[in-house]
Write a protein that holds these residues in place. Structure first.
Motif, mmCIF file in Angstrom:
data_model
loop_
_atom_site.group_PDB
_atom_site.id
_atom_site.type_symbol
_atom_site.label_atom_id
_atom_site.label_comp_id
_atom_site.label_asym_id
_atom_site.label_seq_id
_atom_site.Cartn_x
_atom_site.Cartn_y
_atom_site.Cartn_z
ATOM 1 N N SER A 299 36.018 58.158 -42.927
ATOM 2 C CA SER A 299 35.277 59.222 -43.604
ATOM 3 C C SER A 299 34.002 58.641 -44.208
ATOM 4 C CB SER A 299 36.136 59.848 -44.697
ATOM 5 O OG SER A 299 36.334 58.913 -45.752
ATOM 6 N N GLU B 89 32.015 58.875 -38.015
ATOM 7 C CA GLU B 89 32.115 59.326 -39.400
ATOM 8 C C GLU B 89 32.751 60.715 -39.400
ATOM 9 O OE1 GLU B 89 29.098 59.991 -43.223
ATOM 10 O OE2 GLU B 89 28.383 59.103 -41.339
ATOM 11 N N ASP C 229 34.589 63.915 -41.447
ATOM 12 C CA ASP C 229 34.812 64.619 -42.708
ATOM 13 C C ASP C 229 35.187 66.055 -42.379
ATOM 14 O OD1 ASP C 229 34.067 62.748 -44.969
ATOM 15 O OD2 ASP C 229 32.267 62.613 -43.720
ATOM 16 N N CYS D 65 32.440 65.623 -37.154
ATOM 17 C CA CYS D 65 32.302 64.229 -36.776
ATOM 18 C C CYS D 65 30.836 63.930 -36.484
ATOM 19 C CB CYS D 65 33.151 63.922 -35.542
ATOM 20 S SG CYS D 65 32.889 62.275 -34.854
ATOM 21 N N SER E 261 39.003 69.638 -47.093
ATOM 22 C CA SER E 261 38.274 68.374 -46.978
ATOM 23 C C SER E 261 39.169 67.180 -46.706
ATOM 24 C CB SER E 261 37.478 68.121 -48.261
ATOM 25 O OG SER E 261 38.345 68.032 -49.376
ATOM 26 N N ASN E 262 40.447 67.264 -46.961
ATOM 27 C CA ASN E 262 41.271 66.059 -46.876
ATOM 28 C C ASN E 262 42.710 66.446 -46.557
ATOM 29 O OD1 ASN E 262 42.194 63.450 -47.051
ATOM 30 N ND2 ASN E 262 42.179 63.388 -49.291
#
Length: 517
Positions: free
Chosen positions: A375, A405, A407, A411, A431-432
């Motif tokens: 991330s 990367e 998130d 990507c 987000s996670n």
């Protein structure tokens, strides 16, 4: 196939035999005195064959054939015996009753006598048909035929069994299927899952729901994800011989993940993690490893482990491991890159989670990494000395092939000398989500292995879709409680790609060719 019998076979290329080779050799020589090697004879014998059943190559064969190690043992040894010099193969074939000549049927050889119950009978057949047996295996340079008495002892018998034991304690795969395998190096743990409405503010407490315990860990998650994408996944991790470790082994077996590389430490405890999942999906986890077993760099020095890594199609590494383990993996793969293997070296996909600044040794070996995944926060913590936007470029300049990367369900792909690829077509506000990075890196690895070429735009889109598939599924009213259970299949990823508009916001050079490895 015609073979020069001066060729000593694969065993001669192994510089340092495994420390267990002497014990394996002794067990094999005891087995050959008791009517040879087959499942029935092994089960009825008083000889302790546990050391043979614990061999990595035998457990690997058992996994591939979906049988117990005792049932896989004869076949594994037959395949490994084929890697010996012809004379060594002739000797161990007869004395262990491997039956390698059953289909060949060499003229004038009574195979029922040749593979008879008495060792003296088998030695006599060896001496009597010495030249014919060698010719049946394709030898052209055949040593003088010994007498039955001369077969035993140091000239032929002991060297043959020493060479076989050397291979058995060195190879991680008996039959060459390792080139299709992906070795995942990461943790296998038991996740204790807690569900809460939201994280409590400092000084406050709240009710939560205990959702039980499940196998997890970043390494395990990726291995399961790869297996669900129909890859031959081999997990290299450390667990204890406790109930938690046994649960992990059973779970991996049910998911068709090869466990033959897993270190099971006697009288040690399996690592555990507490995963806190609030209703908004932004999870946090607390790993408990102190006083529990872990992989060490010494584990990677074991010959079967090195063989599995160097001969795999791809290696997936997580930052769960210690600095010394990460350094050793990069060193092992780097040695393959520097050798004559060239393009046969494995793809290397590294997940920088949990993130930490790399050691100088790691930085010196970043060129080994084909794809680095993390991330934006993970990448920033790799190089806290740099502004966020400069980290990817610095990693590329240090030798990393490609930086991914990731998130949310987006990507950004950074490539040296080419424009960035932006994949942003699977939008989500979450987000996670636990396992999202595992889904992405496993899907990307799948494309690398199956396509046998560097990743292109469509491959990064597909990998992002894998991440989005897990995120969308996990963001529903009934989130997936087990992280690996939520790993998507090829069909579900394809469905996500096909059902989402193509407007993916790619950069101007998105379709430019990816640099060769």
């Amino acid at each position: 196939m015609v073979r020069d019998n001066n060729d000593p076979g694969l065993a001669s290329t192994i510089a340092v035999p495994d420390h267990a080779a002497d014990a394996v050799c002794g067990t094999l020589m005891r087995v050959r005195k008791h009517e040879g090697l087959n499942v029935g004879r092994i089960e009825s014998s008083e000889i302790d064959t546990r050391i043979l059943l614990q061999l990595t190559a035998v457990r690997r064969c058992a996994h591939l054939e979906r049988v117990e190690p005792k049932d896989a043992l004869p076949g594994a040894i037959r395949r490994i015996a084929d890697k010996l010099s012809v004379t060594d193969r002739v000797v161990v074939d007869a004395e262990l009753c491997l039956g390698l000549l059953r289909e060949i049927g060499p003229p004038g050889v009574d195979l029922d006598q040749h593979y008879g119950a008495a060792l003296a009978q088998r030695r006599s057949s060896l001496a009597r048909h010495w030249r014919t047996l060698h010719e049946a295996f394709g030898a052209v340079d055949i040593p003088p035929a010994p007498t039955a008495r001369a077969v035993r002892g140091g000239r032929y018998e002991v060297p043959a069994f020493v060479a076989l034991a050397k291979l058995l304690t060195t190879l991680s795969d008996p039959g060459g299927s390792e080139r299709d395998a992906v070795v995942v190096i990461g943790d296998a743990v038991i996740d204790h899952i807690l569900e809460v409405d939201h994280f409590p503010r400092p000084g406050m407490s709240m009710w939560g729901k205990d959702s039980g315990s499940r196998p997890g860990g970043k390494g395990l998650n990726r291995a399961v994800a790869l297996a669900r994408l129909n890859l031959d996944a081999r997990l290299l991790a450390a667990i204890g011989d406790d109930d938690e470790g046994l649960e992990i082994l059973h779970y991996l077996d049910s998911e068709h993940v090869d466990t033959s590389l897993i270190k099971v430490a006697a009288l040690e405890r399996t690592p555990v993690t507490t995963v806190v999942t609030p209703a908004d999906g932004d999870y946090s986890s607390i790993a408990i490893k102190k006083g529990r077993t872990r992989l060490t760099s010494s584990d990677l020095e074991l010959a079967p482990i090195r063989h599995a890594i160097t001969s795999a199609a791809a290696v997936v590494l997580t930052f769960e491991q210690s600095d010394s383990v990460i350094e050793k993996v990069l060193e092992i793969v780097g040695a393959v890159n520097d050798s004559s293997a060239g393009s046969e070296s494995p793809w290397v996909v590294v997940n920088v989670s949990p993130p930490r600044p790399p050691t100088q040794y790691m930085r010196d070996h970043l060129a080994v990494i084909d794809y680095l995944v993390g991330s934006s926060d993970d990448l920033a913590r790799l190089r806290p000395d740099l502004p966020d936007g400069a980290v990817a470029e610095a990693l590329l300049n240090d030798g990393v092939g490609t930086v991914c990367e990731i998130d949310r369900s987006q990507c950004t792909v950074h490539r040296r000398g080419l424009g960035a690829i932006e994949v942003d077509r699977f939008g989500t506000a979450v987000s996670n989500v636990a396992g999202a990075a595992s889904a992405f890196s496993s899907a990307l690895t799948s494309r690398l292995v199956k396509n046998a070429r560097p990743a292109e735009t469509a491959d990064f889109v597909w990998a992002t879709a894998a991440m989005a598939t897990l995120i969308h599924r996990d963001a529903g009213e009934h989130p997936v409680e087990s992280v690996p259970d939520g790993m998507p299949s090829e069909a579900s990823i394809d469905e996500m790609v096909e059902s989402t508009p193509v407007g993916d916001g790619r950069g101007p050079d998105a379709d430019a060719a990816t640099p060769p490895r």
